[in-house]
Design a protein around this motif. Structure first.
Motif, PDB file in Angstrom:
ATOM      1  N   ALA A  25       0.836  -1.206   0.000  1.00 63.85           N
ATOM      2  CA  ALA A  25       0.000   0.000   0.000  1.00 63.85           C
ATOM      3  C   ALA A  25       0.870   1.255   0.000  1.00 63.85           C
ATOM      4  O   ALA A  25       0.410   2.331  -0.377  1.00 63.85           O
ATOM      5  N   LEU A  26       2.128   1.131   0.399  1.00 63.55           N
ATOM      6  CA  LEU A  26       3.048   2.264   0.434  1.00 63.55           C
ATOM      7  C   LEU A  26       3.685   2.555  -0.932  1.00 63.55           C
ATOM      8  O   LEU A  26       4.267   3.611  -1.130  1.00 63.55           O
ATOM      9  N   TYR A  27       3.604   1.611  -1.857  1.00 55.27           N
ATOM     10  CA  TYR A  27       4.263   1.741  -3.158  1.00 55.27           C
ATOM     11  C   TYR A  27       3.722   2.937  -3.916  1.00 55.27           C
ATOM     12  O   TYR A  27       2.510   3.149  -3.941  1.00 55.27           O
ATOM     13  N   PRO A  28       4.504   3.787  -4.501  1.00 53.60           N
ATOM     14  CA  PRO A  28       5.940   3.749  -4.724  1.00 53.60           C
ATOM     15  C   PRO A  28       6.719   4.675  -3.765  1.00 53.60           C
ATOM     16  O   PRO A  28       7.824   5.093  -4.082  1.00 53.60           O
ATOM     17  N   ASP A  29       6.149   4.987  -2.618  1.00 51.44           N
ATOM     18  CA  ASP A  29       6.809   5.891  -1.677  1.00 51.44           C
ATOM     19  C   ASP A  29       8.204   5.397  -1.316  1.00 51.44           C
ATOM     20  O   ASP A  29       8.471   4.196  -1.302  1.00 51.44           O
ATOM     21  N   THR A  30       9.084   6.348  -0.987  1.00 52.47           N
ATOM     22  CA  THR A  30      10.447   6.004  -0.602  1.00 52.47           C
ATOM     23  C   THR A  30      10.779   6.488   0.809  1.00 52.47           C
ATOM     24  O   THR A  30      11.883   6.258   1.286  1.00 52.47           O
ATOM     25  N   GLU A  31       9.829   7.136   1.462  1.00 53.33           N
ATOM     26  CA  GLU A  31      10.016   7.585   2.839  1.00 53.33           C
ATOM     27  C   GLU A  31       8.678   7.468   3.575  1.00 53.33           C
ATOM     28  O   GLU A  31       7.619   7.672   2.990  1.00 53.33           O
ATOM     29  N   THR A  32       8.758   7.139   4.872  1.00 49.72           N
ATOM     30  CA  THR A  32       7.552   7.074   5.688  1.00 49.72           C
ATOM     31  C   THR A  32       7.929   7.180   7.161  1.00 49.72           C
ATOM     32  O   THR A  32       9.101   7.082   7.525  1.00 49.72           O
TER      33      THR A  32
END
Length: 130
Positions: A101-108
């Motif tokens: 569900a986080l794709y394509p994020d690179t930071e969280t």
């Protein structure tokens, strides 16, 4: 690259026994840092040493942990205690699995929740987001 990955994995696995040999259990923040040392090289087996069985069953998958292929700790907050439970906010840079569900994020950012086991050691149990 392989030698560096092995070094970090070995370092992560060795930190807990060093604290135990001194008669002092590592603090939750130390466990969290060791977990992410292994996570930045995707060493899932080493990461499991810092987790409860429930955490492993819920968040570890083939090729990712909670949707992240690897995650590098970029910020760590204060420890917040509630009895035998501790929460720490973390921020990470990461590579997400394309099915996450986080794709394509690179930071969280999220919380790492640790609980004290029957031996008095802190283990990661959950990764809530809010």
């Amino acid at each position: 690259m392989k030698k560096i990955r092995c070094f970090f994995s070995l370092l992560a696995v060795c930190i807990l026994p060093v604290f135990s040999a001194c008669g002092t259990s590592p603090k939750p923040v130390d466990v969290t840092k060791s977990f992410f040392t292994a996570f930045q090289s995707s060493d899932y087996e080493a990461m499991k040493n810092f987790c409860t069985d429930s955490c492993i069953d819920s968040f570890f998958h083939k090729g990712d942990v909670d949707g992240m292929v690897w995650a590098k700790l970029t910020d760590i907050g204060e420890e917040t205690f509630d009895g035998d439970k501790c929460s720490i906010s973390v921020s990470v840079k990461m590579e997400t699995d394309e099915n996450s569900a986080l794709y394509p994020d690179t930071e969280t950012s999220f919380f790492v929740v640790l609980i004290k086991d029957k031996n008095g050691s802190w283990l990661i149990d959950d990764f809530p987001t809010g």
